[in-house]
Design a protein around this motif. Structure first.
Motif, PDB file in Angstrom:
ATOM      1  N   SER A   1      49.144  20.957 -50.064  1.00 26.31           N
ATOM      2  CA  SER A   1      48.132  19.939 -49.822  1.00 26.31           C
ATOM      3  C   SER A   1      46.781  20.532 -50.138  1.00 26.31           C
ATOM      4  O   SER A   1      46.569  21.739 -49.946  1.00 26.31           O
ATOM      5  CB  SER A   1      48.142  19.484 -48.356  1.00 26.31           C
ATOM      6  N   TYR A   2      45.844  19.694 -50.589  1.00 22.80           N
ATOM      7  CA  TYR A   2      44.522  20.180 -50.962  1.00 22.80           C
ATOM      8  C   TYR A   2      43.440  19.230 -50.480  1.00 22.80           C
ATOM      9  O   TYR A   2      43.650  18.028 -50.386  1.00 22.80           O
ATOM     10  CB  TYR A   2      44.404  20.311 -52.486  1.00 22.80           C
ATOM     11  N   ALA A   3      42.285  19.819 -50.219  1.00 25.65           N
ATOM     12  CA  ALA A   3      41.111  18.999 -49.963  1.00 25.65           C
ATOM     13  C   ALA A   3      40.710  18.302 -51.256  1.00 25.65           C
ATOM     14  O   ALA A   3      40.905  18.838 -52.356  1.00 25.65           O
ATOM     15  CB  ALA A   3      39.971  19.882 -49.456  1.00 25.65           C
ATOM     16  N   GLY A   4      40.111  17.139 -51.117  1.00 22.03           N
ATOM     17  CA  GLY A   4      39.720  16.382 -52.292  1.00 22.03           C
ATOM     18  C   GLY A   4      38.750  17.110 -53.189  1.00 22.03           C
ATOM     19  O   GLY A   4      38.769  16.953 -54.410  1.00 22.03           O
ATOM     20  N   SER A   5      37.904  17.942 -52.589  1.00 16.76           N
ATOM     21  CA  SER A   5      36.875  18.639 -53.351  1.00 16.76           C
ATOM     22  C   SER A   5      37.426  19.715 -54.280  1.00 16.76           C
ATOM     23  O   SER A   5      36.731  20.148 -55.206  1.00 16.76           O
ATOM     24  CB  SER A   5      35.857  19.274 -52.394  1.00 16.76           C
ATOM     25  N   VAL A   6      38.665  20.145 -54.033  1.00 23.80           N
ATOM     26  CA  VAL A   6      39.233  21.212 -54.855  1.00 23.80           C
ATOM     27  C   VAL A   6      40.483  20.780 -55.601  1.00 23.80           C
ATOM     28  O   VAL A   6      40.989  21.522 -56.447  1.00 23.80           O
ATOM     29  CB  VAL A   6      39.568  22.465 -54.009  1.00 23.80           C
ATOM     30  N   LYS A   7      40.969  19.594 -55.316  1.00 25.59           N
ATOM     31  CA  LYS A   7      42.204  19.131 -55.930  1.00 25.59           C
ATOM     32  C   LYS A   7      42.058  19.077 -57.447  1.00 25.59           C
ATOM     33  O   LYS A   7      41.057  18.575 -57.962  1.00 25.59           O
ATOM     34  CB  LYS A   7      42.571  17.757 -55.379  1.00 25.59           C
ATOM     35  N   GLY A   8      43.030  19.620 -58.123  1.00 26.22           N
ATOM     36  CA  GLY A   8      42.989  19.688 -59.575  1.00 26.22           C
ATOM     37  C   GLY A   8      42.342  20.941 -60.115  1.00 26.22           C
ATOM     38  O   GLY A   8      42.475  21.250 -61.298  1.00 26.22           O
ATOM     39  N   ARG A   9      41.643  21.669 -59.258  1.00 28.98           N
ATOM     40  CA  ARG A   9      40.992  22.922 -59.680  1.00 28.98           C
ATOM     41  C   ARG A   9      41.622  24.135 -59.005  1.00 28.98           C
ATOM     42  O   ARG A   9      41.670  25.212 -59.605  1.00 28.98           O
ATOM     43  CB  ARG A   9      39.496  22.889 -59.345  1.00 28.98           C
ATOM     44  N   PHE A  10      42.074  23.984 -57.773  1.00 25.22           N
ATOM     45  CA  PHE A  10      42.646  25.082 -57.010  1.00 25.22           C
ATOM     46  C   PHE A  10      44.154  24.883 -56.869  1.00 25.22           C
ATOM     47  O   PHE A  10      44.632  23.760 -56.723  1.00 25.22           O
ATOM     48  CB  PHE A  10      42.037  25.154 -55.608  1.00 25.22           C
ATOM     49  N   THR A  11      44.872  25.994 -56.849  1.00 24.95           N
ATOM     50  CA  THR A  11      46.329  25.949 -56.681  1.00 24.95           C
ATOM     51  C   THR A  11      46.769  27.055 -55.729  1.00 24.95           C
ATOM     52  O   THR A  11      46.382  28.212 -55.903  1.00 24.95           O
ATOM     53  CB  THR A  11      47.049  26.135 -58.017  1.00 24.95           C
ATOM     54  N   ILE A  12      47.553  26.683 -54.732  1.00 26.61           N
ATOM     55  CA  ILE A  12      48.123  27.650 -53.794  1.00 26.61           C
ATOM     56  C   ILE A  12      49.563  27.912 -54.210  1.00 26.61           C
ATOM     57  O   ILE A  12      50.314  26.964 -54.493  1.00 26.61           O
ATOM     58  CB  ILE A  12      48.075  27.138 -52.354  1.00 26.61           C
ATOM     59  N   SER A  13      49.960  29.162 -54.187  1.00 31.68           N
ATOM     60  CA  SER A  13      51.325  29.487 -54.589  1.00 31.68           C
ATOM     61  C   SER A  13      51.793  30.761 -53.899  1.00 31.68           C
ATOM     62  O   SER A  13      50.993  31.506 -53.313  1.00 31.68           O
ATOM     63  CB  SER A  13      51.399  29.674 -56.101  1.00 31.68           C
ATOM     64  N   ARG A  14      53.068  30.984 -53.967  1.00 29.19           N
ATOM     65  CA  ARG A  14      53.642  32.268 -53.578  1.00 29.19           C
ATOM     66  C   ARG A  14      55.002  32.370 -54.258  1.00 29.19           C
ATOM     67  O   ARG A  14      55.646  31.366 -54.543  1.00 29.19           O
ATOM     68  CB  ARG A  14      53.767  32.424 -52.076  1.00 29.19           C
ATOM     69  N   ASP A  15      55.440  33.599 -54.519  1.00 28.58           N
ATOM     70  CA  ASP A  15      56.710  33.792 -55.214  1.00 28.58           C
ATOM     71  C   ASP A  15      57.885  33.652 -54.262  1.00 28.58           C
ATOM     72  O   ASP A  15      58.888  33.043 -54.583  1.00 28.58           O
ATOM     73  CB  ASP A  15      56.739  35.165 -55.881  1.00 28.58           C
ATOM     74  N   ASN A  16      57.771  34.243 -53.106  1.00 28.78           N
ATOM     75  CA  ASN A  16      58.786  34.108 -52.074  1.00 28.78           C
ATOM     76  C   ASN A  16      58.138  34.485 -50.747  1.00 28.78           C
ATOM     77  O   ASN A  16      56.976  34.868 -50.697  1.00 28.78           O
ATOM     78  CB  ASN A  16      60.022  34.969 -52.357  1.00 28.78           C
TER      79      ASN A  16
END
Length: 117
Positions: A58-73
């Motif tokens: 989930s993302y805040a509207g101000s960063v959606k499309g620019r920021f990405t959260i991820s992890r491998d495991n």
């Protein structure tokens, strides 16, 4: 006790990119929702995004499309990839881990991100 350590902050020009990491000492993230928050000077801490334990984000509207959260495991750090950075993204960025079963929350010490115009 969960200790979170953020890294990867720094100074970048507008339009540039940074990748923040959040590592937990001696723990895995499998039972935690992982979040990123930020606090700009003179402002309250605000939500940036969350990587839910089930794998969705989930993302805040101000960063959606620019920021990405991820992890491998669950054993690896959680990352916040920030692209197309703007001066208004300047803030201290904090990692947050919330234990799904109890809601207990842990915070990292924060890492500074400065975006110059």
């Amino acid at each position: 006790q969960v200790q979170l350590v953020e890294s990867g902050g720094g100074l970048v020009q507008a339009g540039g990119s940074l990748r923040l990491s959040c590592a937990a000492s001696g723990r895995t993230f499998s039972n935690y929702d992982m979040g990123w928050y930020r606090q700009a000077p003179g402002k309250e801490r605000e939500f940036v995004g969350r990587y839910w334990s089930g794998g969705s984000t989930s993302y805040a509207g101000s960063v959606k499309g620019r920021f990405t959260i991820s992890r491998d495991n669950a054993k690896n750090p959680v990352y916040l990839q920030m692209n197309s950075l703007k001066p208004e993204d300047t803030a201290i960025y904090y990692c947050n881990a919330r234990l799904v079963s109890t809601g207990h929350t842990y915070w990292g010490q924060g890492t500074q991100v400065t975006v110059s115009s």
